[in-house]
Write a protein that holds these residues in place. Structure first.
Motif, short mmCIF file in Angstrom:
data_model
loop_
_atom_site.label_atom_id
_atom_site.label_comp_id
_atom_site.label_asym_id
_atom_site.label_seq_id
_atom_site.Cartn_x
_atom_site.Cartn_y
_atom_site.Cartn_z
N SER A 1 34.55 -14.31 -2.15
CA SER A 1 34.89 -15.74 -2.02
C SER A 1 36.39 -15.97 -2.19
O SER A 1 36.93 -16.96 -1.68
CB SER A 1 34.12 -16.56 -3.05
OG SER A 1 34.49 -16.20 -4.36
N GLN A 2 37.09 -15.07 -2.86
CA GLN A 2 38.54 -15.19 -3.03
C GLN A 2 39.32 -14.72 -1.80
O GLN A 2 40.51 -14.94 -1.70
CB GLN A 2 39.00 -14.38 -4.25
CG GLN A 2 38.45 -14.88 -5.56
CD GLN A 2 38.82 -13.93 -6.69
OE1 GLN A 2 38.62 -12.72 -6.60
NE2 GLN A 2 39.36 -14.49 -7.76
N ALA A 3 38.64 -14.07 -0.86
CA ALA A 3 39.32 -13.47 0.29
C ALA A 3 39.54 -14.44 1.45
O ALA A 3 40.19 -14.09 2.42
CB ALA A 3 38.52 -12.26 0.78
N GLU A 4 39.02 -15.63 1.34
CA GLU A 4 39.13 -16.58 2.45
C GLU A 4 40.57 -16.92 2.81
O GLU A 4 40.88 -17.19 3.96
CB GLU A 4 38.35 -17.85 2.14
CG GLU A 4 36.85 -17.61 2.09
CD GLU A 4 36.08 -18.86 1.69
OE1 GLU A 4 36.69 -19.93 1.53
OE2 GLU A 4 34.86 -18.73 1.55
N ALA A 5 41.46 -16.91 1.83
CA ALA A 5 42.87 -17.26 2.09
C ALA A 5 43.72 -16.04 2.45
O ALA A 5 44.91 -16.17 2.67
CB ALA A 5 43.46 -17.95 0.87
N CYS A 6 43.13 -14.87 2.54
CA CYS A 6 43.88 -13.64 2.79
C CYS A 6 44.08 -13.42 4.29
O CYS A 6 43.17 -13.63 5.08
CB CYS A 6 43.13 -12.43 2.23
SG CYS A 6 42.83 -12.53 0.45
N GLN A 7 45.28 -12.98 4.66
CA GLN A 7 45.51 -12.52 6.02
C GLN A 7 45.29 -11.02 6.10
O GLN A 7 44.85 -10.50 7.12
CB GLN A 7 46.93 -12.86 6.50
CG GLN A 7 47.11 -14.29 6.94
CD GLN A 7 47.08 -15.26 5.77
OE1 GLN A 7 47.75 -15.06 4.77
NE2 GLN A 7 46.29 -16.30 5.89
N LEU A 8 45.62 -10.31 5.04
CA LEU A 8 45.46 -8.86 4.98
C LEU A 8 44.75 -8.53 3.69
O LEU A 8 45.13 -9.01 2.62
CB LEU A 8 46.83 -8.18 5.02
CG LEU A 8 46.83 -6.66 5.10
CD1 LEU A 8 48.01 -6.18 5.92
CD2 LEU A 8 46.87 -6.02 3.73
N LEU A 9 43.69 -7.72 3.78
CA LEU A 9 42.90 -7.35 2.61
C LEU A 9 42.77 -5.84 2.55
O LEU A 9 42.26 -5.21 3.48
CB LEU A 9 41.52 -7.99 2.67
CG LEU A 9 40.52 -7.59 1.58
CD1 LEU A 9 41.05 -7.96 0.19
CD2 LEU A 9 39.17 -8.25 1.82
#
Length: 180
Positions: free
Chosen positions: A97-105
């Motif tokens: 759920s914290q990854a929604e704002a990520c461009q690169l993970l």
């Protein structure tokens, strides 16, 4: 030569030179963990530079990582540079759920079941997924880092990148060990 073509050729040469410079400056065997982490971080930073995200234009570029250790520290240090003219931010995250704002993970040292959990949560989001295990390539990472005896290589899942709306530079595809 057309102006656009000249820019592409020049960019390709600069890209190849940057990669060769990275390889030439590192010992080929017996890397210590910090050196390996710095090299991986440099690759990840370059992956972002040679990827286009779908509109709208970004206000901030978010590098995100699951896992801690030398790679997180190295990526945090290198990601402080701006990305495509916008400020860059580094975040350690623990849940999808914290990854929604990520461009690169970066999913470092994540097993196959965890990859599947992250893939289900991210669905078709335009997130550039980077892994560092053979399972990562099979599980849907766009870029997978592979440590070899003579250096670091990478594999590219261009099909997954396109599915996520990401466009990878032809220059990075040429340098990949394998492209799917």
């Amino acid at each position: 030569m057309r102006p656009g073509l000249a820019m592409t050729v020049r960019a390709g040469r600069l890209f190849a030179y940057a990669w060769l410079t990275l390889f030439a400056s590192l010992p080929s065997a017996g890397w210590s963990n910090p050196q390996e982490a710095q090299l991986k971080a440099a690759f990840i930073y370059r992956f972002a530079q040679f990827t286009e995200w779908p509109p709208p234009p970004l206000q901030e570029f978010h590098y995100c990582m699951v896992g801690e250790g030398p790679l997180a520290s190295a990526l945090q240090a290198i990601s402080s540079k701006s990305q495509a003219g916008v400020p860059a931010v580094f975040r350690l995250i623990k849940s999808p759920s914290q990854a929604e704002a990520c461009q690169l993970l970066v999913l470092a040292a994540v097993d196959r079941l965890d990859w599947q959990r992250w893939m289900r949560a991210l669905k078709d989001e335009p997130v550039l997924l980077v892994g560092d295990s053979p399972d990562a390539f099979r599980a849907g990472a766009v870029f997978t880092l592979v440590l070899e005896t003579n250096g670091l290589a990478f594999r590219v899942n261009n099909t997954e990148a396109r599915r996520r709306g990401l466009v990878l530079s032809s220059q990075v595809l040429k340098l990949a060990r394998e492209v799917r």
